[in-house]
Design an enzyme around this catalytic site. Structure first.
Site, PDB file in Angstrom:
ATOM      1  N   CYS A  71      -2.504   9.341   2.312  1.00 31.06           N
ATOM      2  CA  CYS A  71      -2.190   8.869   1.128  1.00 31.06           C
ATOM      3  C   CYS A  71      -3.467   9.047   0.010  1.00 31.06           C
ATOM      4  O   CYS A  71      -2.989   9.153  -1.075  1.00 31.06           O
ATOM      5  CB  CYS A  71      -1.875   7.371   1.072  1.00 31.06           C
ATOM      6  SG  CYS A  71      -3.217   6.389   2.126  1.00 31.06           S
ATOM      7  N   GLU A  77       1.038  -1.129   0.127  1.00 36.68           N
ATOM      8  CA  GLU A  77      -0.044  -0.109  -0.064  1.00 36.68           C
ATOM      9  C   GLU A  77       1.084   1.204  -0.014  1.00 36.68           C
ATOM     10  O   GLU A  77       1.525   1.447   1.053  1.00 36.68           O
ATOM     11  CB  GLU A  77      -0.692   0.128   1.191  1.00 36.68           C
ATOM     12  CG  GLU A  77      -1.797  -1.152   1.289  1.00 36.68           C
ATOM     13  CD  GLU A  77      -2.891  -1.354   0.433  1.00 36.68           C
ATOM     14  OE1 GLU A  77      -3.130  -0.153  -0.239  1.00 36.68           O
ATOM     15  OE2 GLU A  77      -3.252  -2.222   0.319  1.00 36.68           O
TER      16      GLU A  77
HETATM   17  P1  NAD Z   1       8.317   5.057   4.574  1.00 32.13           P
HETATM   18  O1  NAD Z   1       8.220   4.142   3.195  1.00 32.13           O
HETATM   19  O2  NAD Z   1       9.518   5.904   4.606  1.00 32.13           O
HETATM   20  O3  NAD Z   1       8.247   3.967   5.839  1.00 32.13           O
HETATM   21  C1  NAD Z   1       7.267   3.185   5.946  1.00 32.13           C
HETATM   22  C2  NAD Z   1       7.700   2.048   6.850  1.00 32.13           C
HETATM   23  O4  NAD Z   1       8.916   1.188   6.376  1.00 32.13           O
HETATM   24  C3  NAD Z   1       8.509   2.525   8.139  1.00 32.13           C
HETATM   25  O5  NAD Z   1       7.681   1.642   9.158  1.00 32.13           O
HETATM   26  C4  NAD Z   1       9.817   2.502   8.023  1.00 32.13           C
HETATM   27  O6  NAD Z   1      10.604   2.134   9.102  1.00 32.13           O
HETATM   28  C5  NAD Z   1       9.820   0.995   7.168  1.00 32.13           C
HETATM   29  N1  NAD Z   1      11.118   0.809   6.299  1.00 32.13           N
HETATM   30  C6  NAD Z   1      11.862   1.923   5.919  1.00 32.13           C
HETATM   31  N2  NAD Z   1      13.000   1.221   5.270  1.00 32.13           N
HETATM   32  C7  NAD Z   1      12.675  -0.184   4.968  1.00 32.13           C
HETATM   33  C8  NAD Z   1      13.105  -1.250   4.590  1.00 32.13           C
HETATM   34  N3  NAD Z   1      14.314  -1.001   3.946  1.00 32.13           N
HETATM   35  N4  NAD Z   1      12.761  -2.374   4.643  1.00 32.13           N
HETATM   36  C9  NAD Z   1      11.701  -2.652   5.579  1.00 32.13           C
HETATM   37  N5  NAD Z   1      10.943  -1.442   5.967  1.00 32.13           N
HETATM   38  C10 NAD Z   1      11.471  -0.388   5.816  1.00 32.13           C
HETATM   39  O7  NAD Z   1       6.970   5.764   4.634  1.00 32.13           O
HETATM   40  P2  NAD Z   1       6.354   6.677   5.552  1.00 32.13           P
HETATM   41  O8  NAD Z   1       7.107   8.137   5.691  1.00 32.13           O
HETATM   42  O9  NAD Z   1       6.309   6.294   7.043  1.00 32.13           O
HETATM   43  O10 NAD Z   1       4.942   6.991   5.399  1.00 32.13           O
HETATM   44  C11 NAD Z   1       4.321   7.895   4.372  1.00 32.13           C
HETATM   45  C12 NAD Z   1       4.013   7.203   3.017  1.00 32.13           C
HETATM   46  O11 NAD Z   1       3.154   6.102   3.135  1.00 32.13           O
HETATM   47  C13 NAD Z   1       3.471   8.126   1.998  1.00 32.13           C
HETATM   48  O12 NAD Z   1       4.094   7.837   0.753  1.00 32.13           O
HETATM   49  C14 NAD Z   1       1.913   7.550   1.917  1.00 32.13           C
HETATM   50  O13 NAD Z   1       1.223   7.921   0.637  1.00 32.13           O
HETATM   51  C15 NAD Z   1       2.003   6.026   2.339  1.00 32.13           C
HETATM   52  N6  NAD Z   1       0.876   5.618   2.600  1.00 32.13           N
HETATM   53  C16 NAD Z   1      -0.089   4.960   2.129  1.00 32.13           C
HETATM   54  C17 NAD Z   1      -1.226   4.350   2.400  1.00 32.13           C
HETATM   55  C18 NAD Z   1      -1.902   3.483   1.795  1.00 32.13           C
HETATM   56  O14 NAD Z   1      -2.862   2.683   2.139  1.00 32.13           O
HETATM   57  N7  NAD Z   1      -1.844   3.054   0.455  1.00 32.13           N
HETATM   58  C19 NAD Z   1      -1.680   4.615   3.878  1.00 32.13           C
HETATM   59  C20 NAD Z   1      -0.712   5.445   4.438  1.00 32.13           C
HETATM   60  C21 NAD Z   1       0.380   5.961   4.048  1.00 32.13           C
END
Ligand code: NAD
Length: 499
Positions: A273, A239
């Site tokens: 999002c 997502e």
């Molecule tokens: P992010 O991608 O920076 O981090 C998300 C998660 O991934 C965090 O828990 C982080 O610690 C983890 N992570 C980071 N690097 C990783 C790796 N290499 N391997 C595994 N896990 C890792 O995103 P964010 O800044 O926390 O959230 C914002 C983003 O999320 C925006 O792009 C938003 O659109 C998206 N989002 C999407 C939805 C949806 O349902 N489509 C919902 C909410 C947020």
């Protein structure tokens, strides 16, 4: 004293309130053996949980739900402290989340119990059934913007399907994850839901250790997660980000459309999002819509005791929003706010009109309180432009013409379309949610969301020997003669389509 209190600072995650930068909590930075230990505990929990069956799982999940509901005020305070969002927004997030948990608990048996399917005429001697089996341990990796609602969209459905879950929250918001796991321990008492606090490296290690990954976060991180998951062919639901558009036709209710532009673009400071980042409005009503949006944006409170939204949760997001505002203003005109709106951690609302379609502000996710309003000649052109980004999460159409709305909804390349609202789907638990293109794949919520967390197992039970027995090394010439006659009878009679 918590585990985090005993750990050296380098092995801790410390969260800060984005409103005043005061520390909120300290959590362990799980790494190495910690991750393995969490998954090992969850594996033991998974066996117990799977053996409970649907009815007992439903009862446990509903009991857990009650414990969450009883602590809703405390949980809202925690969400608000770590994200900076208003307390009321956090309460709303909890209400939406519990609606999904309720639906998943109550519908898992109906959706996932083994069911009979028709074996067909030729295979009349086979009793054919389809079953949905839990994967085992699901690793849920969550973002910070809706630190409860978003990951619980995976957790509720994964648990209801009979999996154990190891939940790795964002390093900016571990509090709700730990709180949820504590309520689980009180309500159920087995390691079926394990919170694993840490950073990206913790998440990457989790991906290597579990049977399925539910990732919610940015598109860039999803690509990294997928490449690690590919090593073991671990299935993933992703997502990711979006650049959602709202399409406004000439006959739309402009007051309602303007209300939803402001709610969708500015709510949660634009850190949604499926927030509205682009508006495509038909030229004849363009000025009326812009005036109505500006009138509403003027009424937004961003400071004082009761603001409509809070600061940017992630400090570095301020720079992204500033870049997008600058970029939008290179070709567009400010209808409200501008460069000066991006002065501190709380970003003022910005409305920019007539921005070049190839600019970053139109093409990339902003995740801040900036909305671009561009003018189009028709709803068809609006659809075309809405589809012209790499994302495909949500979209909204505003028109009184049901036929036009349906045609636009069909033509939009998005995982979810709302008509005459934005975010209208979020509380409808039966509706699956997810994106297309670089917004991700797989589905959470609804029946598809339950099935997402199951491996499908088909069973064909032979009830008697077939009259025409083809599953033998000793087929007769007579049998094969019958087969040769049956092929054209069964499959060779379709007429060419009429033009
Ligand atoms: P992010 O991608 O920076 O981090 C998300 C998660 O991934 C965090 O828990 C982080 O610690 C983890 N992570 C980071 N690097 C990783 C790796 N290499 N391997 C595994 N896990 C890792 O995103 P964010 O800044 O926390 O959230 C914002 C983003 O999320 C925006 O792009 C938003 O659109 C998206 N989002 C999407 C939805 C949806 O349902 N489509 C919902 C909410 C947020």
């Amino acid at each position: 004293m918590t585990l985090a209190d005993q750990a050296p600072a380098a092995q801790q995650v410390t969260t800060h309130n984005p409103v005043d930068s005061e520390p909120v909590g300290h959590y362990p930075l799980a790494q190495g053996a910690d991750v393995e230990d969490a998954v090992r505990r969850a594996r033991a929990g998974a066996t117990w949980w799977q053996n409970q069956g649907f009815a007992a799982r439903r009862a446990h999940l509903l009991h857990w739900k009650s414990r969450i509901a009883a602590g809703a005020e405390e949980l809202a305070t925690l969400i608000s402290a770590e994200t900076g969002k208003p307390h009321g927004d956090a309460l709303l997030e909890i209400m939406l989340t519990l609606g999904h948990l309720d639906w998943a608990a109550k519908n898992a048996r109906r959706v996932l119990r083994r069911r009979k399917v028709s074996a067909g005429l030729i295979n009349y001697n086979q009793h054919a059934t389809v079953g949905y089996e839990p994967y085992g341990v699901v690793g849920v990796i969550g973002p910070w913007n809706y630190p409860l609602y978003t990951p619980m969209g995976s957790i509720s459905y994964a648990l209801a399907a009979g999996n154990a879950v190891v939940f790795k929250p964002s390093e900016l918001t571990p509090g709700p994850a730990v709180w949820l796991a504590e309520r689980w321990a009180e309500a159920v008492g087995h390691d079926v839901l394990v919170a694993l606090t840490g950073d990206g490296a913790t998440g990457a290690q989790l991906v290597r250790s579990v049977d399925k990954i539910a990732f919610t976060g940015s598109t860039a991180t999803a690509k990294k997660v997928m490449s690690v998951a590919a090593e073991q062919l671990t299935p993933i639901v992703a997502e990711c980000g979006g650049k959602d558009a709202m399409l406004v036709a000439a006959d739309a209710d402009l007051d309602s459309a303007a209300d939803f532009v402001v709610f969708g673009a500015m709510g949660n400071a634009g850190q949604t999002c499926v927030g509205v980042e682009r508006v495509y409005v038909v030229d004849t009503v363009r000025d009326d819509l812009v005036a109505r949006v500006v009138e509403r944006v003027e009424r937004l409170r961003i400071d004082g005791p009761d603001p409509h939204y809070g600061p940017m949760t992630m400090p570095s997001q301020v720079d992204v929003v500033r870049d997008h505002v600058d970029d939008a203003l290179r070709t567009g005109s400010a209808a409200f706010g501008g460069r000066d709106s991006v002065a501190g951690r709380v970003v003022g609302p910005v409305v920019v009109t007539d921005v070049a379609e190839d600019s970053a502000a139109v093409q990339h996710e902003t995740f801040g309180p900036l909305v671009v309003i561009n003018t189009v000649a028709s709803l068809d052109e609006a659809v075309e432009r809405a589809n012209a980004t790499v994302y495909g999460l949500g979209a909204a159409v505003f028109t009184k013409d049901k036929g036009a709305a349906t045609r636009a909804a069909d033509a939009l390349r998005a995982g979810v379309v709302t008509i005459n609202s934005v975010l209208g789907f979020a509380g409808v638990a039966a509706l699956p949610f997810g994106g297309v293109k670089q917004s991700g794949f797989g589905r959470i919520h609804g029946a598809d969301g339950l099935r997402e967390f199951c491996a499908v197992k088909s069973v064909a039970r032979q009830t008697r020997r077939a009259a025409l027995n083809l599953l033998t090394m000793e087929r007769t010439d007579k049998d094969m003669h019958t087969v040769a006659r049956m092929i054209p009878m069964l499959h060779g009679r379709a007429k060419p389509p009429r033009n």
